[in-house]
Design an enzyme around this catalytic site. Structure first.
Site, PDB file in Angstrom:
ATOM      1  N   GLU A 104      27.067  52.322  27.069  1.00  0.00           N
ATOM      2  CA  GLU A 104      28.512  52.538  26.962  1.00  0.00           C
ATOM      3  C   GLU A 104      29.117  51.837  25.751  1.00  0.00           C
ATOM      4  O   GLU A 104      30.330  51.658  25.661  1.00  0.00           O
ATOM      5  CB  GLU A 104      29.218  52.045  28.232  1.00  0.00           C
ATOM      6  CG  GLU A 104      28.833  52.777  29.497  1.00  0.00           C
ATOM      7  CD  GLU A 104      29.333  54.211  29.565  1.00  0.00           C
ATOM      8  OE1 GLU A 104      29.783  54.744  28.524  1.00  0.00           O
ATOM      9  OE2 GLU A 104      29.275  54.808  30.647  1.00  0.00           O
ATOM     10  N   HIS A 122      33.923  46.970  32.107  1.00  0.00           N
ATOM     11  CA  HIS A 122      33.786  48.329  32.642  1.00  0.00           C
ATOM     12  C   HIS A 122      33.028  48.245  33.958  1.00  0.00           C
ATOM     13  O   HIS A 122      31.964  47.629  34.022  1.00  0.00           O
ATOM     14  CB  HIS A 122      33.027  49.213  31.651  1.00  0.00           C
ATOM     15  CG  HIS A 122      32.508  50.490  32.239  1.00  0.00           C
ATOM     16  ND1 HIS A 122      33.300  51.364  32.960  1.00  0.00           N
ATOM     17  CD2 HIS A 122      31.258  51.034  32.224  1.00  0.00           C
ATOM     18  CE1 HIS A 122      32.567  52.392  33.355  1.00  0.00           C
ATOM     19  NE2 HIS A 122      31.324  52.212  32.926  1.00  0.00           N
ATOM     20  N   TYR A 239      54.464  35.042  33.419  1.00  0.00           N
ATOM     21  CA  TYR A 239      53.975  34.479  34.664  1.00  0.00           C
ATOM     22  C   TYR A 239      52.912  33.406  34.435  1.00  0.00           C
ATOM     23  O   TYR A 239      52.105  33.524  33.523  1.00  0.00           O
ATOM     24  CB  TYR A 239      53.389  35.577  35.549  1.00  0.00           C
ATOM     25  CG  TYR A 239      52.838  35.098  36.880  1.00  0.00           C
ATOM     26  CD1 TYR A 239      53.683  34.789  37.935  1.00  0.00           C
ATOM     27  CD2 TYR A 239      51.470  34.931  37.047  1.00  0.00           C
ATOM     28  CE1 TYR A 239      53.175  34.358  39.147  1.00  0.00           C
ATOM     29  CE2 TYR A 239      50.946  34.500  38.263  1.00  0.00           C
ATOM     30  CZ  TYR A 239      51.814  34.214  39.308  1.00  0.00           C
ATOM     31  OH  TYR A 239      51.309  33.760  40.491  1.00  0.00           O
TER      32      TYR A 239
END
Length: 243
Positions: A104, A122, A239
């Protein structure tokens, strides 16, 4: 994207049966790359322990300057060692290690070429992959969609490891830090491995939440508006602890 090798005998045997092993390519490993590889391996192992992948499915990468360290093809993560470091340049030429990079690789490189990402995760997470077969984007079931930049899109299916899949992913990823891959899985990126992994975990959780809520007979989940998701995204940018 290779079959599991856990039953093969010995780490060396596993690596040799998974792909051709040749002489180590390229230059010496720099200290910062060795440190990044250690963190990459820990993250890859976490994808397995947290149930986001099975065996050697999925892959992880991290960028160090102009070198991309990436999990090799077909090697179980619990057997990766410091000497297994695998790295390529942004054109995909191998500059570190002897093990063949993940199939990939085109997706990972596409992300690094087009965004400021420093890490990519992934996975083949079950609930996220299920959602990818049902809808063109994950319904806004929770405000954490804002942490990924908005509605999480589904990239149309293409054969794994192809440039077509990488192109489809980039379209789905536009202005987002995560997407679903139809009949395949998830891809998220971040400024760090921890951030990329957290986004993957949050995406899988949101997919599980939507599947659970939408499965109640006779009831339809309430969804958030684009404005509500955008507002949450703005708040999430600040945050956490500062310092």
């Amino acid at each position: 994207m290779a079959e599991e090798q856990r039953d093969a005998g010995g780490a060396r045997g596993v690596r040799e049966s998974a792909q051709d092993v040749g002489e180590s390519r390229g230059r010496r490993v720099r200290p910062e790359e060795a440190h990044a590889w250690e963190a990459l391996v820990a993250t890859a192992r976490r994808t397995v322990s947290d149930g986001l992948v099975v065996g050697t499915s999925g892959n992880v990468s991290v960028r160090v300057d102009d070198t991309v360290l990436v999990t090799p093809s077909g090697v179980p993560y619990d057997r990766l060692a410091p000497d297994d470091i695998t790295g390529v340049d942004l054109d995909g030429r191998q500059v570190l290690g002897a093990l063949v990079p993940t199939s990939e690789l085109p997706m990972h490189l596409a992300v690094y070429r087009t965004t400021d990402a420093r890490a990519v995760v992934h996975t083949h997470a079950v609930h996220a992959t299920a959602v990818s077969t049902l809808v063109p984007e994950l319904p806004a079931i929770h405000y954490m969609s804002g942490a990924l930049g908005g509605a999480v899109r589904v990239a149309p299916y293409a054969t794994y490891g192809t440039d077509e899949l990488a192109e489809n992913m980039l379209h789905a990823l536009a202005d987002r830090s995560g997407c679903l891959l139809q009949n395949h899985g998830t891809l998220t990126h971040g400024a760090t491995l921890d951030q990329a992994f957290d986004r993957t975990a949050q995406l899988e959780w949101m997919c599980r939440l939507w599947l659970t809520a939408s499965s109640v007979p006779g009831l339809t989940p309430s969804l958030l508006s684009e404005t509500q998701v955008a507002e949450a995204g703005e708040r999430l940018r600040g945050y956490g602890q500062r310092g």
